[in-house]
Design a protein around this motif. Structure first.
Motif, short mmCIF file in Angstrom:
data_model
loop_
_atom_site.label_atom_id
_atom_site.label_comp_id
_atom_site.label_asym_id
_atom_site.label_seq_id
_atom_site.Cartn_x
_atom_site.Cartn_y
_atom_site.Cartn_z
N ILE A 162 3.87 4.96 -3.43
CA ILE A 162 2.58 4.30 -3.32
C ILE A 162 2.23 3.68 -4.66
O ILE A 162 2.48 4.28 -5.71
N SER A 181 1.96 10.33 3.27
CA SER A 181 1.08 9.21 2.93
C SER A 181 -0.31 9.71 2.57
O SER A 181 -0.90 9.27 1.58
N LYS A 182 -0.83 10.64 3.33
CA LYS A 182 -2.16 11.17 3.07
C LYS A 182 -2.22 11.86 1.72
O LYS A 182 -3.16 11.67 0.95
N GLN A 234 -2.03 9.25 -1.14
CA GLN A 234 -3.28 8.50 -1.25
C GLN A 234 -4.36 9.34 -1.91
O GLN A 234 -5.20 8.81 -2.63
N LYS A 260 0.82 -1.20 0.00
CA LYS A 260 0.00 0.00 0.00
C LYS A 260 0.86 1.26 0.00
O LYS A 260 0.57 2.22 -0.69
N PHE A 261 1.91 1.28 0.80
CA PHE A 261 2.71 2.49 0.93
C PHE A 261 4.08 2.11 1.52
O PHE A 261 4.15 1.31 2.44
#
Length: 777
Positions: free
Chosen positions: A241, A269-270, A273, A212-213
Motif C-alpha cells: 500500500i 488490506s484492512k 490501511q 491504493k493497494f
C-alpha cells in the motif's frame, strides 16, 4: 410383540432427533466439539472446528484439548475444566495452535453436562482477525509521537510481521530520485535487518506507487521475473500500500511478502490501511526533521565563516567559544583563550573598558556597544565596533553574553557592508513564506512583509499603524492584551489564533512572538504561519476516529443481530426438541436416566440462552435502538444495581418537568451518534464506580434541550484525590475525554458538595455541533 414394536419405534424416533441435532451442529458456521471431563479427550467435533484448527476429524478424536492449547498448560486446562464443571458454563478467549503451526485466536462458549460420566459442550468462534485489528489499533494508539522515526518504523515492521505471520515486511521511503526507494525498516523472518536502497523499476513496489493497494496472492516471482531479490528471498506472495504526504504526494510504501500464498486479501488490506496514515505522518515528520537538520548544518557553516569576530562568555565572564576570525584577528589560538576572562587574557589592562562593558551587560541584561582599537600585525591598528548582547536560558535568566566585533576602520566599507547586510535582511523578510511583522509595545503594526498583507488580502498601507487585534476573530481579539503582557514578561510565546481576511474568510494561524530591541526600542517580532492545512488534517483525524468508533458500534450491533438471529434461533430449536423428547418419553424407572439427561440438557440450553442474551446486551442493548437512550440507561442502571448492589437512579429532567410517560414523542429525541456515545460514557462511569469509588448510591440525570444534551453521573464514593490528573494508563477516563472531544463537547470530573465524584458531559445537538465545526474552520 406390540411392546417390542413400540420400543423399536421409540428408539427410531430418538435416533431421528439425535440425527437432526447433529445435522444442525455439523452445518453450523461456528465450530463445535465435545470434551470428556475426566481426561480432556475430544470425543466429538463438527467440520467447522476441523477447518478452524486444520485437523481432520479422525485426528482430533485422538487428541486431548490440551494438545491444541497455546496459552494453557495441561494442568491449567484440567483446572479450567474443573472450574467449568463447578459453575456449569464459561465463556472466554483463548489461543490454540493450528496444524500448520500458527496460533489461532478463539472465543469459546462452554457448557457442562453430567451425562455419560461428564462432558463439556464447546461452541467455538474464530476471532483471529478481530484480535489482529485490535492489536494494530492498540499499537498505533500506544506509540508516542516523540519516539524516534527509526524506533517507530522498526517496531511497526516487527508488529506487522508477527501479526500477519509473514516472512518479510518492507517500509520504504522514496529517495530524492523518484525511481529509487530506501527502506526505513526491513523485517526478515523474525528479525530487523539493515536497510538498503534499490531500484523500483521491474518490482512489485513500482506498481504500488500511484495505486491504493496491490495484492498478488501467489506466483510473484513469475509476475516480476526481473526482480531477482524475490528469488533470493523465496517470496511467493506480495501485498503493498502506498504512503502519501499531507499534500497528496507519494512518499513511500508498506509491503508484506511471504514464502507461501496469501489468501486473506481483505484482512491484509484492512490492516495495512489502518497503519498507513500513521506511518505516512511519521515519515513526513521525519522528512521535515531531516530538512531542519540540514538547514541547521548550513547555518552553522555560515556562522563559522562569518567575517566578524565572535566570542561567547559564560555567567562568570569566562570565554567558552571563539570563532576562527577572532583567532586570526588576535593571532592566537582558541585553546589559549577558552576558559580565561578578558582581564586574565589581558593582564596589562588594555581591555579594561571592554571588560567593564561585559560586566554591565551581565548585570543589567541590556545589550551594549563600544568601539575598540585593536593592535594588528606590523604595528598597525584597526578600529572594531563590538556589540555585547545577553543570552538567556529557558527561564529567562542571563546565562552569558555574546560579543560580536567588526572591523570598521574603513568607514565607507563599513557603511557599505551595513547596507548590504540590511538589504539581505530585507530580502529575507520580504521573501519569507510565513507572515513576519513587527509591533510596537501597544500592539500596533510597525512593519509587515509582503506575504503577511497579501495573504490577508490587504495593501501594506491598510495594515501599518493598526492594532493587530483588529485582524483577529472576536474570540481571540479579547486575548491579545493578555498574550502581549505574557510575552513582555517571558520574552517569547507560541500560540494559536485566527485572523479575519479582508474578504471575511477565517485563517487559522500559529504565532511565534518574541520581544526584540530595534533601534534602541523594545518591539514584538512575530512569525505567523498559516495552519489551515494542519487544522484540516487534525479535523480529518478526528473524523477518522469518529468513523472508527461508528464502525465499531455498527459491528457490535451487527454481531448482536447475528447472534440473536443465528445462535438464538438454534438454541430455541434445541430447546423445542428437548421439550418434545421429554413429552414423548414414557414414564417409569427405566426411562428415568433419559428423563434426567433431558432435564440437564434443558438447563444447559437455558443457561446458553441467558448467556446469549447477556452477550447481545453487552454488544448493543436492544433498548438503545428500539426505545431510545433513556430506556437503555434505565436498563443498564437496573442491571448494575442487580449485579453490584449499588443503588442507581436514572432521571430525565425534561420527562419529570413535563410529565412524560416515555420518550416516543419527545421533541428532543437524540440522534444515533449522541445516544451511543452518551451510553458508552455511562457504561464506563458505572464501571469506575464499581471498581474504585466504594459508593453505595449513583444518581444519573439526563437533560436534553434544543442546542445541547447534558448527562450528569454522581456517586457518593471517595471521589478523586486532590490534584488528580488523568494518567496515560487511565484508559477509561481518557476514552470518555476523546469521545466528547470528537463531538465538540465538554466533560468535567469534579467533587460536588457532600463528596463523591460527578461526571458532567455536555454535547451539542447535531445542528449546534455542525455550526461549531464551521466556525472553527
Amino acid at each position: 410383540m406390540d411392546l417390542k414394536k413400540g420400543e423399536v419405534l421409540f428408539e427410531n424416533k430418538n435416533r431421528l432427533c439425535l440425527f437432526e441435532q447433529q445435522k444442525l451442529i455439523q452445518t453450523s458456521l461456528d465450530g463445535f466439539f465435545v470434551v470428556r471431563t475426566d481426561d480432556a479427550q475430544i470425543i466429538e467435533t463438527n467440520d467447522a472446528f476441523c477447518g478452524i484448527v486444520g485437523y481432520a476429524r479422525e485426528e482430533l478424536l485422538t487428541m486431548r484439548i490440551s494438545d491444541l492449547e497455546v496459552n494453557e498448560s495441561p494442568d491449567e486446562t484440567a483446572a479450567h475444566i474443573k472450574k467449568v464443571m463447578e459453575v456449569g458454563h464459561d465463556r472466554f478467549d483463548t489461543r490454540q495452535r493450528h496444524k500448520q503451526g500458527h496460533p489461532v485466536d478463539l472465543e469459546l462458549n462452554v457448557s457442562h453436562s453430567e451425562m455419560n460420566g461428564g462432558m463439556n459442550f464447546v461452541f467455538v468462534r474464530d476471532i483471529t482477525e478481530r484480535k489482529r485489528t485490535e492489536d494494530v489499533l492498540y499499537f498505533i494508539a500506544q506509540r508516542s509521537w516523540t519516539d524516534s522515526a527509526e524506533n517507530f518504523f522498526n517496531a511497526l515492521a516487527q508488529h506487522l510481521g508477527e501479526a500477519l505471520g509473514v516472512d518479510y515486511v518492507v517500509i520504504d521511503r522514496l529517495d530524492k530520485t523518484p525511481d529509487v526507494a530506501e527502506t526505513v525498516a526491513l523485517y526478515a523472518k523474525g528479525a530487523i535487518v539493515p536497510n538498503m536502497h534499490y531500484d523500483l523499476k521491474g518490482t512489485p513496489c513500482e506498481n504500488v506507487m500511484g495505486r491504493k493497494f496491490c495484492f498478488y496472492p501467489q506466483g510473484i516471482q513469475q509476475l516480476f521475473p526481473d526482480d531477482t531479490r524475490l528469488v533470493k528471498m523465496g517470496a511467493e506472495s506480495y501485498a503493498g500500500i502506498p504512503l502519501w504526504d499531507s499534500v497528496g504526494q507519494p512518499i513511500g510504501l508498506i509491503a508484506v511478502m511471504d514464502g507461501k500464498p496469501l489468501r486473506d486479501e481483505g484482512s491484509i488490506s484492512k490492516l495495512l490501511q489502518l497503519v498507513a496514515i500513521r506511518a505516512a505522518a511519521e515519515m513526513e515528520r521525519e522528512r521535515s526533521e531531516r530538512v531542519l537538520r540540514e538547514r541547521e548544518h548550513e547555518f552553522r557553516t555560515l556562522a563559522e565563516n562569518m567575517p566578524d569576530n565572535i566570542v561567547r562568555y559564560n555567567r562568570e565572564g569566562g570565554m567558552v567559544y571563539v570563532n576562527p576570525v577572532l583567532e586570526r584577528t588576535l593571532e592566537d589560538s582558541a585553546a589559549a583563550m577558552i576558559g580565561t576572562t578578558v582581564r586574565e587574557y589581558n593582564p596589562d589592562g588594555s581591555y579594561e573598558d571592554y571588560a567593564q562593558l561585559l560586566d554591565t551587560v551581565l548585570a543589567s541584561g541590556e545589550a551594549g556597544e563600544l568601539e575598540k582599537i585593536v593592535p594588528g600585525p606590523d604595528g598597525e591598528t584597526s578600529v572594531h565596533q563590538i556589540r555585547v548582547v545577553p543570552e538567556r536560558g529557558e527561564n529567562g535568566e542571563i546565562v552569558g553574553v555574546l560579543a560580536i566585533g567588526r572591523d570598521i576602520t574603513e568607514r565607507k566599507q563599513a557603511v557599505k557592508k551595513l547596507r548590504e547586510s540590511e538589504n539581505r535582511f530585507r530580502t529575507l523578510f520580504e521573501s519569507a513564506t510565513d507572515c513576519m511583522l513587527i509591533l510596537d509595545m501597544d500592539g500596533r503594526i510597525v512593519d509587515i512583509n509582503r506575504t503577511g498583507y497579501e495573504r490577508l488580502g490587504y495593501q501594506e498601507h491598510e495594515m501599518l499603524g493598526r492594532k493587530i487585534a483588529e485582524f483577529d476573530t472576536p474570540k481571540f481579539a479579547v486575548l491579545v492584551s493578555e498574550q502581549m503582557a505574557k510575552i513582555a514578561e517571558e520574552g517569547n510565546s507560541i500560540f494559536e489564533s485566527a485572523h479575519v481576511c479582508k474578504d471575511g474568510s477565517i485563517m487559522p494561524v500559529e504565532i511565534n512572538t518574541r520581544t526584540i530591541q530595534l533601534g534602541g526600542e523594545s518591539r514584538y517580532f512575530s512569525v505567523i504561519r498559516d495552519i489551515t492545512q494542519r487544522k484540516h488534517a487534525e479535523r480529518q483525524l478526528r473524523e477518522l476516529t469518529m468513523h472508527l468508533q461508528t464502525v465499531r458500534e455498527e459491528e457490535k450491533a451487527h454481531l448482536a443481530r447475528e447472534i440473536h438471529d443465528d445462535l438464538g434461533s438454534t438454541l430455541a430449536a434445541l430447546k423445542m426438541y428437548t421439550h418434545w423428547l421429554a413429552q414423548k418419553l414414557p414414564t417409569g424407572a427405566k426411562m428415568l436416566p433419559l428423563q434426567n439427561c433431558i432435564e440437564s440438557m434443558k438447563e444447559v440450553l437455558n443457561e446458553a440462552m441467558k448467556a446469549t442474551r447477556r452477550l447481545i446486551t453487552d454488544l448493543r442493548p436492544p433498548e438503545l435502538d428500539n426505545l431510545g437512550l433513556m430506556a437503555a440507561l434505565e436498563r443498564q442502571a437496573e442491571q448494575f444495581q442487580k449485579h453490584n448492589g449499588i443503588e442507581c437512579r436514572v432521571a430525565c429532567i425534561y420527562r419529570e418537568a413535563n410529565g412524560c410517560i416515555d420518550c416516543k414523542d419527545c421533541e428532543y429525541t437524540l440522534d444515533k451518534m449522541l445516544s451511543i456515545n452518551l451510553f458508552r460514557i455511562f457504561q464506563e462511569s458505572l464501571t469506575n464506580v464499581a471498581r474504585h469509588s466504594g459508593a453505595s448510591r449513583v444518581e444519573v440525570e439526563l437533560q436534553p434541550c434544543n442546542h445541547e444534551v447534558v448527562l450528569s453521573i454522581r456517586d457518593n464514593g471517595r471521589g478523586l484525590p486532590e490534584g488528580h490528573a488523568i494518567a496515560s494508563t487511565s484508559y477509561g477516563m481518557r476514552g470518555m475525554h476523546e469521545r466528547v472531544e470528537q463531538l465538540s463537547g465538554k466533560i468535567e470530573f469534579d467533587k460536588p458538595l457532600g463528596g463523591g465524584l460527578r461526571v458532567m458531559v455536555r454535547l451539542p445537538q447535531p445542528a449546534a455541533h455542525s455550526s461549531q465545526i464551521q466556525t472553527e474552520e
